[in-house]
Design a protein around this motif. Structure first.
Motif, PDB file in Angstrom:
ATOM      1  N   SER A 112       6.079 -13.454   9.346  1.00 38.42           N
ATOM      2  CA  SER A 112       5.595 -12.812   8.122  1.00 38.42           C
ATOM      3  C   SER A 112       6.631 -12.899   7.007  1.00 38.42           C
ATOM      4  N   ILE A 113       7.912 -12.844   7.356  1.00 33.24           N
ATOM      5  CA  ILE A 113       8.956 -12.978   6.334  1.00 33.24           C
ATOM      6  C   ILE A 113       8.966 -14.392   5.779  1.00 33.24           C
ATOM      7  N   ARG A 114       8.923 -15.377   6.653  1.00 38.41           N
ATOM      8  CA  ARG A 114       8.957 -16.764   6.210  1.00 38.41           C
ATOM      9  C   ARG A 114       7.726 -17.119   5.379  1.00 38.41           C
ATOM     10  N   SER A 115       6.615 -16.414   5.604  1.00 35.56           N
ATOM     11  CA  SER A 115       5.392 -16.712   4.849  1.00 35.56           C
ATOM     12  C   SER A 115       5.521 -16.350   3.373  1.00 35.56           C
ATOM     13  N   GLY A 135      11.903 -22.962  -0.421  1.00 33.34           N
ATOM     14  CA  GLY A 135      12.588 -21.742  -0.017  1.00 33.34           C
ATOM     15  C   GLY A 135      12.934 -21.744   1.451  1.00 33.34           C
ATOM     16  N   LEU A 136      12.006 -22.186   2.286  1.00 32.32           N
ATOM     17  CA  LEU A 136      12.264 -22.234   3.719  1.00 32.32           C
ATOM     18  C   LEU A 136      13.371 -23.219   4.052  1.00 32.32           C
ATOM     19  N   ALA A 137      13.372 -24.362   3.366  1.00 29.18           N
ATOM     20  CA  ALA A 137      14.422 -25.351   3.612  1.00 29.18           C
ATOM     21  C   ALA A 137      15.791 -24.791   3.239  1.00 29.18           C
ATOM     22  N   LEU A 138      15.855 -24.027   2.135  1.00 28.24           N
ATOM     23  CA  LEU A 138      17.126 -23.468   1.706  1.00 28.24           C
ATOM     24  C   LEU A 138      17.582 -22.353   2.651  1.00 28.24           C
ATOM     25  N   LEU A 139      16.654 -21.533   3.103  1.00 29.89           N
ATOM     26  CA  LEU A 139      17.000 -20.494   4.069  1.00 29.89           C
ATOM     27  C   LEU A 139      17.525 -21.098   5.363  1.00 29.89           C
ATOM     28  N   ASP A 140      16.893 -22.153   5.825  1.00 29.00           N
ATOM     29  CA  ASP A 140      17.345 -22.809   7.051  1.00 29.00           C
ATOM     30  C   ASP A 140      18.734 -23.422   6.863  1.00 29.00           C
ATOM     31  N   ALA A 141      18.949 -24.021   5.697  1.00 32.95           N
ATOM     32  CA  ALA A 141      20.259 -24.624   5.430  1.00 32.95           C
ATOM     33  C   ALA A 141      21.349 -23.561   5.365  1.00 32.95           C
ATOM     34  N   THR A 154      15.496 -17.263  -7.140  1.00 36.07           N
ATOM     35  CA  THR A 154      14.587 -16.980  -6.028  1.00 36.07           C
ATOM     36  C   THR A 154      13.125 -17.053  -6.431  1.00 36.07           C
ATOM     37  N   SER A 155      12.822 -16.925  -7.724  1.00 33.31           N
ATOM     38  CA  SER A 155      11.428 -17.058  -8.155  1.00 33.31           C
ATOM     39  C   SER A 155      10.907 -18.474  -7.933  1.00 33.31           C
ATOM     40  N   GLU A 156      11.807 -19.439  -7.786  1.00 39.31           N
ATOM     41  CA  GLU A 156      11.414 -20.815  -7.523  1.00 39.31           C
ATOM     42  C   GLU A 156      11.276 -21.105  -6.033  1.00 39.31           C
ATOM     43  N   LEU A 157      11.520 -20.086  -5.195  1.00 36.35           N
ATOM     44  CA  LEU A 157      11.507 -20.288  -3.755  1.00 36.35           C
ATOM     45  C   LEU A 157      10.384 -19.538  -3.053  1.00 36.35           C
ATOM     46  N   THR A 158       9.686 -18.670  -3.783  1.00 40.06           N
ATOM     47  CA  THR A 158       8.640 -17.854  -3.166  1.00 40.06           C
ATOM     48  C   THR A 158       7.257 -18.426  -3.442  1.00 40.06           C
TER      49      THR A 158
END
Length: 394
Positions: free
Chosen positions: A256-259, A265-271, A288-292
């Motif tokens: 639910s968080i990753r959604s 955004g997911l790629a940056l969080l993983d990195a 962060t507005s560009e990642l959601t």
């Protein structure tokens, strides 16, 4: 600290850092084995029990008079499951000159990143934390530092998780003490958060410890007060670390968080799970507005059904510490805003806590992030006598 001038402290810190960098260390494979080799009996160990040690190569602390040892110890994760946590211990070789047993400083380091190589007990981390703990060592105290859960050892780092951070620090204190030993919790920034969390949890999680007080410096105690300050800046990696820490702490909520995030955004969080704060990528500006998925910044996501409960769960200030607390902050801090400590002070005072509070004022430095460290340096002149007053009494 016995009349040790700031110049002496700085000079000694440089010597210690230089010695760590220039002293041969165990091979990379050998060091990784220390952290990664399974501890098969961890469930049978008691919280705070040391299950593995590895001396840092110079038993005399590189000529400065400290015995230094890496440690693995038992702690409990956010689901009350046993786990190993790494850290290190530094003990002056000179006899303790004060009354009773040598006091222990349970030290919580500041943010170093999410990758195992960033851990305070690793070579890079030890160099980074040496100047911060040196005044404590020169005062004759033993310092036992936690790396936090999942930083160094297998598993993801539970960055800014209240339970995980507090338990890791309290169990680090347990590694070095018998019930009579005076303990002081000590931390700044991420470490201030951990020290504050540990101070709140101590009465129920580690009631046998003789905790005399807690130093809490510039704590990011409330997630809702820190996001806007970091978004769209070169310090934005700390926001990614916070989201990653939540993912690592609550795998049951990971989907639910990753959604909330789009593919970028997911790629940056993983990195970011593999970054240290010293990596160039960790210094890039992030919006962060560009990642959601919905285009709203992270600060607007904190009140969503997905994050609201977890945000509240990881806010410090709902339990009165059972010991005296010294809380300090620099007014111009541009990494952790001063309102964090002012809010925490009000919350703790409303609960009846014993809090000494100090703000420091400095001219603002026109470089993002440069106004965070001065508050840490300035606090020593007040905190060291405060600690001495706590541990030199019976």
């Amino acid at each position: 600290m016995k009349n040790c001038s700031r110049a002496v402290v700085i000079a000694a810190a440089v010597m210690l850092a230089s010695a760590v960098m220039s002293t041969p260390v165990a091979s990379a494979d050998s060091l990784r084995d220390f952290y990664d080799a399974p501890v098969t009996n961890i469930a049978a160990a008691q919280p705070g029990e040391v299950v593995r040690t590895k001396p840092v190569n110079s038993p005399k602390g590189f000529g400065l008079g400290f015995d230094i040892e890496r440690i693995l110890y038992r702690s409990n994760d956010t689901r009350d499951e046993p786990m190993t946590v790494s850290g290190y211990s530094m003990t002056p070789t000179a006899p303790w000159q004060g009354p009773g047993p040598r006091p222990v400083i349970a030290y919580a380091p500041g943010t170093s990143g999410m990758a195992d190589r960033c851990a305070g007990s690793a070579v890079l981390g030890t160099v980074g934390s040496s100047p911060a703990i040196l005044p404590l060592l020169l005062a004759g105290y033993r310092v036992v530092a936690t790396d936090y859960q999942g930083l160094g050892t297998p598993g993801g780092h539970t960055y800014l998780n209240r339970l995980a951070s507090g338990r890791a620090l309290l169990d680090a204190a347990r590694t070095a003490t018998d019930p009579a030993t005076p303990v002081v919790l000590f931390g700044y920034s991420e470490g201030g958060f951990a020290s504050a969390a540990a101070a709140e949890l101590a009465a129920t999680y580690a009631p046998e410890l003789n905790i005399r007080g807690a130093y809490v410096g510039a704590p990011p105690a409330d997630p809702t007060l820190n996001i806007d300050n970091l978004d769209n800046t070169t310090l934005a990696s700390a926001m990614l670390f916070a989201v990653d820490g939540t993912l690592n702490s609550y795998p049951e909520h990971a989907e639910s968080i990753r959604s909330l995030f789009d593919a970028d955004g997911l790629a940056l969080l993983d990195a970011a799970q593999n970054w240290c704060t010293t990596d160039p990528a960790a210094g890039e500006i992030v919006h962060t507005s560009e990642l959601t998925r919905d285009g709203r910044p992270l600060t607007a996501q904190l009140n969503s059904p997905t994050l609201a409960g977890l945000t509240a769960e990881n806010t410090v200030g709902s339990i009165a510490p059972a010991m005296p607390v010294y809380l300090s902050h620099a007014v111009e801090d541009d990494t952790v805003p001063i309102e964090q400590s002012r809010t925490l002070l009000r919350r703790w005072q409303d609960l009846g806590a014993d809090v000494t509070y100090r703000e420091y004022e400095f001219p603002a430095i026109p470089y993002k992030g440069a106004n965070h460290l001065p508050g840490s340096l300035a606090a020593y002149s007040d905190v060291m006598p405060w600690i001495a007053g706590l541990v030199h009494t019976s």
